[in-house]
Scaffold this active site. Structure first.
Site, PDB file in Angstrom:
ATOM      1  CG  ASP A   1      -1.081   6.412  -7.368  1.00  0.00           C
ATOM      2  OD1 ASP A   1      -1.464   6.512  -6.213  1.00  0.00           O
ATOM      3  OD2 ASP A   1      -1.742   5.920  -8.296  1.00  0.00           O
TER       4      ASP A   1
ATOM      5  CG  ASP B   1      -6.964   4.450  -5.854  1.00  0.00           C
ATOM      6  OD1 ASP B   1      -6.824   4.264  -4.629  1.00  0.00           O
ATOM      7  OD2 ASP B   1      -6.106   4.128  -6.694  1.00  0.00           O
TER       8      ASP B   1
HETATM    9  P1  ATP Z   1       1.334   3.111  -5.681  1.00  0.00           P
HETATM   10  O1  ATP Z   1       0.294   3.255  -4.620  1.00  0.00           O
HETATM   11  O2  ATP Z   1       2.312   4.218  -5.710  1.00  0.00           O
HETATM   12  O3  ATP Z   1       0.815   2.746  -7.025  1.00  0.00           O
HETATM   13  P2  ATP Z   1       2.012   0.369  -5.107  1.00  0.00           P
HETATM   14  O4  ATP Z   1       1.869  -0.265  -6.443  1.00  0.00           O
HETATM   15  O5  ATP Z   1       3.141  -0.109  -4.265  1.00  0.00           O
HETATM   16  O6  ATP Z   1       2.228   1.896  -5.179  1.00  0.00           O
HETATM   17  P3  ATP Z   1      -0.359  -1.018  -4.290  1.00  0.00           P
HETATM   18  O7  ATP Z   1      -0.742  -1.398  -5.654  1.00  0.00           O
HETATM   19  O8  ATP Z   1      -1.400  -0.636  -3.292  1.00  0.00           O
HETATM   20  O9  ATP Z   1       0.641   0.180  -4.310  1.00  0.00           O
HETATM   21  O10 ATP Z   1       0.466  -2.240  -3.707  1.00  0.00           O
HETATM   22  C1  ATP Z   1       0.790  -2.334  -2.326  1.00  0.00           C
HETATM   23  C2  ATP Z   1       1.893  -3.349  -2.147  1.00  0.00           C
HETATM   24  O11 ATP Z   1       1.431  -4.646  -2.486  1.00  0.00           O
HETATM   25  C3  ATP Z   1       3.095  -3.111  -3.047  1.00  0.00           C
HETATM   26  O12 ATP Z   1       4.007  -2.226  -2.485  1.00  0.00           O
HETATM   27  C4  ATP Z   1       3.692  -4.501  -3.182  1.00  0.00           C
HETATM   28  O13 ATP Z   1       4.505  -4.806  -2.091  1.00  0.00           O
HETATM   29  C5  ATP Z   1       2.456  -5.375  -3.131  1.00  0.00           C
HETATM   30  N1  ATP Z   1       2.018  -5.734  -4.499  1.00  0.00           N
HETATM   31  C6  ATP Z   1       1.855  -4.915  -5.555  1.00  0.00           C
HETATM   32  N2  ATP Z   1       1.435  -5.583  -6.624  1.00  0.00           N
HETATM   33  C7  ATP Z   1       1.325  -6.877  -6.259  1.00  0.00           C
HETATM   34  C8  ATP Z   1       0.912  -8.086  -6.918  1.00  0.00           C
HETATM   35  N3  ATP Z   1       0.524  -8.089  -8.181  1.00  0.00           N
HETATM   36  N4  ATP Z   1       0.939  -9.217  -6.219  1.00  0.00           N
HETATM   37  C9  ATP Z   1       1.326  -9.239  -4.932  1.00  0.00           C
HETATM   38  N5  ATP Z   1       1.722  -8.149  -4.260  1.00  0.00           N
HETATM   39  C10 ATP Z   1       1.720  -6.977  -4.897  1.00  0.00           C
END
Ligand code: ATP
Length: 914
Positions: free
Chosen positions: A335, A658
């Site tokens: 990640d 995941d």
């Molecule tokens: P990684 O996969 O490396 O952990 P990430 O946190 O960006 O990265 P996800 O958690 O799948 O991955 O989030 C996808 C996208 O959703 C993020 O890039 C962000 O734009 C949006 N996002 C993340 N957290 C929130 C939240 N709490 N509320 C709304 N949108 C969110």
């Protein structure tokens, strides 16, 4: 009214209404228990943990140690020697069997205790409300009556009666065996129902797959349904790994082979007309000599030491086989957020269609300002888009800011924490926001959905009775729902998508994490939730309010760890849900992308991946290092594609979705701090600090473990082969046995413990992370190592045979000549031990004192040799006799000569290897 004390009395709780349950449990459905109540109930009901399984008693466990084919052979040998009247020999063999059992028992107990200890390092946390405050506590501290908050990814920490649910789905397979998740509600159920049908209960140990909810603890620890099952089943523990199973199979085949050879020896001896009893003794000597008694113990100990070393480096192994697999990892899929980066978010800028704003101050303290383009503190009244972006970020938000001992912290998602803090810096603190925009409904965030939406009463609207939907999420996703943006007058105007995407790309290109915010005023009076509060309501109607950009700096150790992996021939791939620009920028900063390399095909997005067919997909996955906006299902496809190409894949994950990818990967790695319980449950290894560098450290330890196992096997086999062949030769040539069964047992047992085991403590070799990963199908002993094993075996046979005959020719008695042969075996093994410390490097280069256990072991062994040679009682037991200084000199000369041959062999092979 007394509160519930046992499952039988909790059984009826699902038939009561939430209100009645609250009364029964003497709790408060909004403020939870008071701290005082929690303390009292803890004293009364104890910790919320399952009693550790008692398991089998020591006698049964010792008895279990005898269940091994090699031990059967030894017991048979002891019985036969006793029948032949050789009581001393028989007693020694029995003694060895007993010692083996006791050592095995102690090792097993220790290894199990160590694993048990590790399990407790991965503690389950629960979110509770006490005294009206939301808190994260270890799940052991829950007591009946506690108000628990549940969200997707949590493991239910105790048996709960649900009092509030939002699309709550629970995987109850741990309890009911039913693999499809069940939906929950909070209404009372009529009449008696079985556990699987109690839709208003959430049971300890089950997993929340979607939605959120609140529940009251009705039973804890052993009183839960899980506790009941635990009592019935007991905890089945196993120390088996593919390697130990393979070795067990190997030792079974070995036993058969040894028995056949022993029978052959006996047959040849008898045919040659030798004394039957003597030939029998020889056959037994061969059998006990050829059995590598120390092998199973050495494997378990080496693995256990590996597990402990990894734990010290903050990688907790949940399944023992992972230790072996780790050493062979060829690809790490990681990640970004929290693993390569610090997950310490701070909003540093807000972009609105009307202008840009800078946010000052770092960290979670709400100390800083929002400045406009002229560096003046921005007045929210004159910037409606900024105001609504900050309000949206703070209200459409489940995180909580708390100040503890002067330090500000965030409970919940760091991304949300950052947005809370940004709003607070502009005067929109949580209290202000909650009063202005009371929340009525939620569409929770999920990685698939990529946004979160909430519906609020809007006290700021003209007649203070309107409602407003607030949305925040991934830019592309939110923008796809927007038709408008909020202009400088606070009016909706058609959105300019190109300008928004360009602004987002520019911010992401600086490595910033960018989230979009949007709003939608809805008609309807306050407190009325539209029946259709779902994506359809939002689609093509939202009004974009802005973009919030936050820094999440790379972890300090990440670039070094990535470089170390590359040097070790391990590919590192970033798989993230984040924007492609942010992902690429961070990948550049940690060294995942080389600026000098053509970027073609090195970065792929989820959309690009979805368009690829099977073969193209596999090739593209192999080439790319950064995967952005990837969905959890694509993660699973990625792992499978890499595995099809023969890779051993370590894959990190933290969310509920995941779990399939974590299970599929050779090593599923879950985040100890930021990960959900579901992910931890599916993982083989948990990082207690969520840091990428820890994976690299664990791989390094895994390689060390595999090396040490190989070294032990390469060291122990020559003794066994040598002993077997010496006896065989004696029978074939009709000569006296150079070593007797009891002496063989002495050699095998003492050297395994005093010498061989010390290899398990061997530090990792320098350069362990500069060689390519082990090929997944490579056997433990490569051809060249096998050749070395045979070389040392031959040296042992030739040396001991020659020495034995020489001593006899010099006029030594049989016991004297045999004592010389025994000492030769041990000394050659002791010298060879130093050579085995490295499989390729010369023993001299390692530094004599770098493994002080080795010195302790060798000293102990030498004392033992002096005892068996000179202590009269030992002479009687082992048929040995004191030998002369000249004999020692000859022993030493042969041992040194043998070591020189091994050293030359190593050197020559190293030359070839180059
Ligand atoms: P990684 O996969 O490396 O952990 P990430 O946190 O960006 O990265 P996800 O958690 O799948 O991955 O989030 C996808 C996208 O959703 C993020 O890039 C962000 O734009 C949006 N996002 C993340 N957290 C929130 C939240 N709490 N509320 C709304 N949108 C969110």
């Amino acid at each position: 009214m007394p509160i519930i004390t046992s499952p039988s009395s909790t059984a009826a709780l699902h038939e009561l209404t939430s209100y009645e349950v609250v009364l029964r449990l003497e709790t408060d459905p909004h403020r939870g228990l008071t701290d005082q109540q929690a303390v009292e109930r803890m004293a009364r009901f104890g910790h919320n943990s399952l009693p550790t399984a008692e398991g089998a008693g020591p006698v049964v466990r010792i008895a279990r140690q005898f269940r091994h084919p090699l031990i059967y052979v030894l017991i048979a040998a002891a019985a036969i020697t006793a029948a032949l009247g050789e009581y001393v020999d028989s007693a020694v063999i029995f003694g060895v069997v007993l010692i083996n059992a006791v050592v095995g028992f102690i090792q097993e107990t220790k290894a199990e205790a160590a694993l048990e200890g590790l399990r407790s390092m991965v503690r389950t946390q629960a979110t509770v409300v006490r005294d009206g405050q939301r808190r994260t506590v270890p799940s052991e501290e829950l007591v009946p009556g506690d108000l628990v908050l549940l969200e997707a990814g949590d493991k239910v920490p105790a048996d709960l009666r649900l009092v509030g649910v939002t699309e709550l789905w629970v995987d109850e397979s741990a309890l009911t065996g039913e693999s499809a998740p069940t939906v929950k509600d909070d209404g009372a159920l009529a009449g008696p129902t079985v556990v699987a049908d109690r839709h208003n209960m959430a049971y300890s140990g089950t997993l929340i797959t979607t939605g959120s909810g609140t529940g009251l603890v009705v039973a804890t620890g052993a009183e839960t349904e899980l506790g009941e099952i635990h009592r019935l089943v007991g905890a089945a523990k196993t120390l088996d790994t593919p390697l130990t199973t393979k070795l067990a199979g190997f030792s079974r085949i070995l036993t058969v082979g040894i028995l056949v050879l022993a029978a052959l020896t006996f047959g040849v001896g008898v045919l040659r007309g030798q004394d039957v009893a003597e030939t029998f003794t020889a056959a037994i000597a061969l059998a006990v000599g050829a059995i590598p008694e120390g092998l199973p113990a050495a494997v378990t100990i080496t693995l256990a030491i590996g597990v402990a070393r990894m734990a010290r480096r903050r990688a907790v192994i949940r399944r023992l086989p992972a230790v072996e697999t780790l050493g062979g990892t060829t690809v790490i899929c990681t990640d970004k957020t929290g693993t390569l980066t610090q997950n310490q978010m701070t909003v540093t800028g807000v972009w609105t269609p009307e202008g840009r704003f800078a946010v000052t101050g770092l960290g979670y303290a709400p100390e800083g300002f929002v400045h406009d383009a002229h560096d003046n503190v921005a007045a929210l009244d004159s910037h409606p888009a900024l105001r609504w972006s900050l309000l949206g970020g703070a209200a459409c938000n489940d995180a909580v800011m708390i100040e503890h001992e002067g330090r500000w912290q965030v409970v919940g998602d760091p991304t949300e924490g950052a947005m809370l803090v940004a709003a607070a810096k502009a005067g929109l603190g949580p209290g202000v926001v909650a009063r202005a925009l009371p929340r009525h409904a939620t569409i929770p965030f999920s990685s698939e959905r990529q946004y979160m939406a909430t519906l609020h009463g809007d006290a700021t609207s003209a007649d203070s009775s309107g409602q407003v939907v607030l949305v925040k999420g991934a830019v592309e996703r939110v923008l796809s729902l927007c038709a408008f943006h909020l202009n400088g007058e606070g009016v909706a105007a058609p959105v300019n998508r190109v300008a928004v995407l360009a602004a987002a790309a520019e911010l992401a290109g600086q490595g910033l994490r960018v989230l979009a915010t949007a709003m939608l005023p809805v008609a309807g009076s306050n407190d009325v939730v539209p029946a259709d509060f779902d994506e359809e309501l939002l689609s093509n109607r939202l009004i974009l309010t802005g973009l919030q950009a936050m820094v999440d700096p790379p972890r300090a150790a990440a670039p070094g760890a990535v470089a170390a992996c590359h040097a070790a021939g391990i590919a590192v791939k970033m798989i993230t849900g984040d924007h492609v620009g942010t992902a690429t920028a961070i990948a550049g900063q940690v060294g995942l992308l080389d600026r000098h390399e053509p970027a073609e095909g090195r970065v792929l997005t989820g959309t690009e991946l979805a368009a690829l067919s099977g073969a193209e997909f596999a090739a593209a996955v192999e080439r790319a290092s950064v995967f952005a906006r990837v969905s959890p299902e694509q993660k699973l496809r990625l792992v499978e594609a890499l595995q099809d190409r023969g890779h051993v894949v370590a894959m990190t994950g933290d969310g509920v979705n995941d779990a399939p990818a974590l299970r599929q990967a050779g090593i599923g790695v879950a985040m100890g701090l930021g990960g959900t319980e579901v992910a931890k449950d599916a993982a083989d290894m948990v990082l207690t600090d969520d840091d990428f560098a820890t994976i690299e450290a664990a791989v390094e330890e895994g390689r060390g473990v595999f090396d040490n196992l190989t070294k032990f096997i390469a060291w122990t086999l020559p003794t066994n082969i040598g002993e077997g062949l010496v006896i065989f030769a004696a029978i074939v040539f009709g000569a006296a046995l150079p070593i007797l069964p009891t002496q063989i047992l002495w050699i095998n047992m003492t050297t395994a413990v005093a010498l061989g085991l010390m290899l398990a403590f061997e530090p990792k070799e320098a350069g362990i992370m500069t060689r390519p990963p082990r090929a997944p199908d490579r056997p433990l002993l490569t051809r060249s190592l096998m050749a070395r094993v045979l070389l040392v075996s031959s040296l042992l046979v030739a040396g001991s045979w020659w020495l034995f005959q020489w001593e006899l020719a010099e006029g030594a008695s049989l016991p004297e000549a045999r004592t010389a042969a025994v000492n030769l075996f041990v000394l050659v093994e002791a010298f060879y031990l130093f050579s085995c410390r490295s499989l390729t490097r010369s023993a001299w280069r390692l530094g004599f004192f770098s493994n002080r256990w080795l010195i302790v072991g060798v000293t102990g062994q030498l004392v033992g040799q002096l005892a068996i040679t000179y202590v009269p009682a030992m002479n009687t037991v082992f048929d040995t006799a004191p030998i002369s200084g000249d004999a020692w000199l000859r022993i030493l000369l042969i041992a040194v000569a043998a070591s020189l041959v091994v050293a030359v062999d190593k050197r020559v092979r190293r030359g070839h290897a180059r």
